[in-house]
Design a protein around this motif. Sequence first.
Motif, PDB file in Angstrom:
ATOM      1  N   LEU A  16     -15.355  20.459 -11.364  1.00 60.52           N
ATOM      2  CA  LEU A  16     -14.165  21.308 -11.305  1.00 60.52           C
ATOM      3  C   LEU A  16     -13.445  21.239  -9.961  1.00 60.52           C
ATOM      4  O   LEU A  16     -12.249  21.505  -9.884  1.00 60.52           O
ATOM      5  CB  LEU A  16     -14.549  22.761 -11.589  1.00 60.52           C
ATOM      6  N   ASN A  19      -9.871  19.969  -9.399  1.00 57.43           N
ATOM      7  CA  ASN A  19      -9.219  19.912 -10.704  1.00 57.43           C
ATOM      8  C   ASN A  19      -8.782  21.272 -11.223  1.00 57.43           C
ATOM      9  O   ASN A  19      -8.271  21.358 -12.339  1.00 57.43           O
ATOM     10  CB  ASN A  19     -10.170  19.272 -11.732  1.00 57.43           C
ATOM     11  N   CYS A  20      -9.020  22.325 -10.454  1.00 51.39           N
ATOM     12  CA  CYS A  20      -8.687  23.683 -10.877  1.00 51.39           C
ATOM     13  C   CYS A  20      -8.041  24.441  -9.729  1.00 51.39           C
ATOM     14  O   CYS A  20      -8.306  24.166  -8.567  1.00 51.39           O
ATOM     15  CB  CYS A  20      -9.953  24.440 -11.290  1.00 51.39           C
ATOM     16  N   ASP A  21      -7.204  25.413 -10.085  1.00 48.84           N
ATOM     17  CA  ASP A  21      -6.592  26.267  -9.072  1.00 48.84           C
ATOM     18  C   ASP A  21      -7.562  27.324  -8.577  1.00 48.84           C
ATOM     19  O   ASP A  21      -7.494  27.748  -7.426  1.00 48.84           O
ATOM     20  CB  ASP A  21      -5.356  26.965  -9.640  1.00 48.84           C
ATOM     21  N   ILE A  23     -11.798  28.542  -9.126  1.00 49.70           N
ATOM     22  CA  ILE A  23     -13.105  28.317  -9.750  1.00 49.70           C
ATOM     23  C   ILE A  23     -13.893  29.616  -9.698  1.00 49.70           C
ATOM     24  O   ILE A  23     -14.135  30.163  -8.624  1.00 49.70           O
ATOM     25  CB  ILE A  23     -13.893  27.192  -9.049  1.00 49.70           C
ATOM     26  N   CYS A  63     -17.242  27.578  -5.147  1.00 47.43           N
ATOM     27  CA  CYS A  63     -16.482  28.489  -6.010  1.00 47.43           C
ATOM     28  C   CYS A  63     -15.587  29.396  -5.180  1.00 47.43           C
ATOM     29  O   CYS A  63     -15.916  29.737  -4.050  1.00 47.43           O
ATOM     30  CB  CYS A  63     -17.431  29.369  -6.825  1.00 47.43           C
ATOM     31  N   ASP A  64     -14.482  29.798  -5.780  1.00 47.77           N
ATOM     32  CA  ASP A  64     -13.604  30.778  -5.142  1.00 47.77           C
ATOM     33  C   ASP A  64     -14.151  32.184  -5.343  1.00 47.77           C
ATOM     34  O   ASP A  64     -14.028  33.033  -4.470  1.00 47.77           O
ATOM     35  CB  ASP A  64     -12.194  30.687  -5.735  1.00 47.77           C
TER      36      ASP A  64
END
Length: 113
Positions: A16, A19-21, A23, A63-64
């Motif tokens: 991810l 590829n993601c705004d 996570i 991760c966010d």
Amino acid sequence: MYIDGGILNNFPVEPLVGNCDLIIGSSCNHLPVVTSIKSFGNLVDRAAMIAINSGLNTHKMLCDIVIEPHDLGGYGIFDTDAVDEIFMIGYEEGLKTINGNEKLKELILAQKK
């Protein structure tokens, strides 16, 4: 014979990254401090959780936001009779995370529009 991918990578966040705004990770294998092992089953359960969690902190840093219900630490992987309690602990922790995080609140409001 197949096994759950969690055995090799219990927190597969790497695909991810980039590829993601945003996570959001969910970790349900919190390991509480244990002062004694009461049975062979407890020993096997504890050893499995330690092995599965070995790279968890590295993955959580990618991760966010991480949802980690610490109250699940009292349950083992074979505690299937407590499924309703386990679900509610995770659900409540998810709600706490949403309510305590402005980014998630904004995301949810945007989805409702």
